[in-house]
Design a protein around this motif. Structure first.
Motif: not given
Length: 465
Positions: A150-158, A174-178, A260-266
């Motif tokens: 939920p919300g992933i389509e509204e967020v800028d991610y790298l 913040v990193v999703m996927g390890f 909370e973080a400046d960027d979201c890494y996918l």
């Protein structure tokens, strides 16, 4: 003449299949790819550019990690890193395109720089042409797997591709996927100055490894890269904040919290790239298990799917092997001969720890040997037991050998310096079913890492007891 169309000819699986088919008798080959500039995932966005950027961070890490060095610590010049990477990748991609162009110069071979789409069973629209080949090889690779959050389509991610091209990063992330991608790029980001929080669903990373390896890697990242890893934690939702940052809501052992973080890494893996193929116009249904071990698609035995596109094992060397097998099986099917299933020795390498602490697994782990019911023994050595590693200030990690009670080498795991290079030696040992008692005298050489030689000797001694 048997007409074959290879869709995705620039990729590792596609070009492997095309090379073999182009050399086969009585084959008319049409290679199709709309890549721009073209060169395949590994070259453009995968293994090769990632190793380029990791090497820069590795040098910085070595400078601050080695207590024998003193003086100001250099910064990573991200603009120069990306510029150098782009130059090298451009050359690599040009080499791949040239290989495809050379194939197209052969008799009965052509290359179409167009998009291919099915309009019926084994009927393809390619540019302004309609092709009805005898066989189709689908080798369209993979794309980023965006989680259903939920919300992933509204967020800028790298994504990993964005990281490889970035000349600046925010202060925090913040990193999703390890998995493989995360384990390789997290240290790069940390060395570039990003403060990171990583979400890990399980107790440790490295799902394919025995527990001590994941535990060791987790400790190494926390201690050497100052990364916060939240274990036993799952993402719940994500949102943007009013100041343009990102807020990831997670649930872990201590309940819910927000990061909370400046960027979201996918870095959440990859999925087969099939969306533009028009499979809905065919009998093909890309659900789990839709590709047979022979690389034939369920629903049409004259359609073969190789490499990342089949979703079986998205690894470079696997894609190449499947490409060659696809060509062989296609020709066997044409000639009424038996087809061979794809079988390989498990062989994975992760350039974790910036390549200073890579992980490699060949063949069985202790866990998989137990699950399979194999009679075996296990020997483990710490990297600190290797004098060469000590002199190079890289004495972290461990290695493990799994050996059958008859002496057969069943598997190797390494999380230590040069584990990536040693994996090839161990792959041969596993594939040849060598007896570990025959290896030490043959393998010994002044440059043989003591950790590997020690494993051979300890296993031999254990068998003698």
């Amino acid at each position: 003449m048997t007409h074959v169309v290879v869709v995705g000819a620039y990729g590792s699986a596609g070009v492997a299949a095309a090379e073999r088919l182009a050399a086969a008798p009585d084959v008319e080959l049409t290679m199709v790819d709309d890549g721009e500039p073209g060169g395949g995932l590994c070259i453009l966005r995968g293994c090769m550019p990632s190793k380029e950027v990791l090497s820069a961070a590795e040098h910085r890490f070595a400078a601050r990690h080695d207590h024998r060095l003193d003086g100001p610590l250099p910064d990573i010049d991200l603009e120069t890193v990306v510029e150098t990477k782009d130059e090298h990748v451009s050359n690599f991609a040009a080499h791949r395109r040239a290989a495809v162009e050379r194939l197209a110069e052969r008799e009965h071979v052509e290359f179409l720089h167009e998009t291919a789409r099915f309009v019926d069973d084994r009927v393809l629209e390619v540019g302004d042409r309609t092709l009805e080949p005898d066989y189709v090889v689908v080798a369209t690779g993979s794309s980023v797997n965006v989680p259903d959050l939920p919300g992933i389509e509204e967020v800028d991610y790298l994504t990993s591709a964005d990281v490889l091209d970035a000349t600046a990063f925010g202060d925090s992330g913040v990193v999703m996927g390890f998995g493989y991608i995360g384990m390789e790029l997290v240290p790069y980001l940390a060395e570039a100055g990003v403060s990171l929080t990583v979400v890990e669903h399980d107790a440790r990373p490295l799902d394919e490894a025995d527990a001590p390896f994941g535990d060791a890697l987790l400790s190494y990242y926390r201690e050497n890269f100052d990364v916060e890893v939240l274990t036993h934690t799952d993402e719940q939702r994500v949102e943007s904040t009013t100041d343009g940052s990102v807020r990831l809501h997670v649930e872990g052992p201590d309940g819910e919290r927000a990061v909370e973080a400046d960027d979201c890494y996918l870095f959440t893996g990859r999925r087969p790239s099939l969306d533009r193929l028009g499979l809905e116009a065919t009998a093909l249904d890309p659900k789990p298990g839709w590709v047979e071990p022979t690389m034939q698609a369920a629903g049409d035995e004259r359609v073969f799917v190789a490499g990342d596109a089949n979703g079986i094992e998205p690894i470079l060397h696997v894609a190449k092997e499947q490409g060659f097998l696809t060509a062989d099986n296609l020709l066997a099917h044409r000639d009424g001969e038996a087809l061979s299933p794809y079988e390989n020795v498990h062989h994975h390498v992760v350039f974790s720890g910036l390549g200073v602490l890579p992980f490699a697994r060949v063949g069985h782990s202790a866990a998989s040997a137990n699950e399979t019911g194999l009679d075996h023994l296990v020997v483990t050595r710490e990297a600190a037991s290797d004098g060469v590693f000590k002199t190079k200030s890289v004495a972290d990690g461990l290695a493990r050998l799994v050996v059958g009670t008859d002496g057969t080498v069943l598997g190797y795991q390494g999380l230590h310096y040069h584990a990536d290079a040693m994996a090839k030696t161990m792959q041969l040992a596993v594939e040849m079913e060598l007896d570990v008692r025959d290896i030490p005298d043959r393998a010994y050489h002044p440059t043989t890492p003591e950790i590997l030689d020690g494993l051979f000797r300890e296993a031999s001694d254990a068998l003698a007891e």
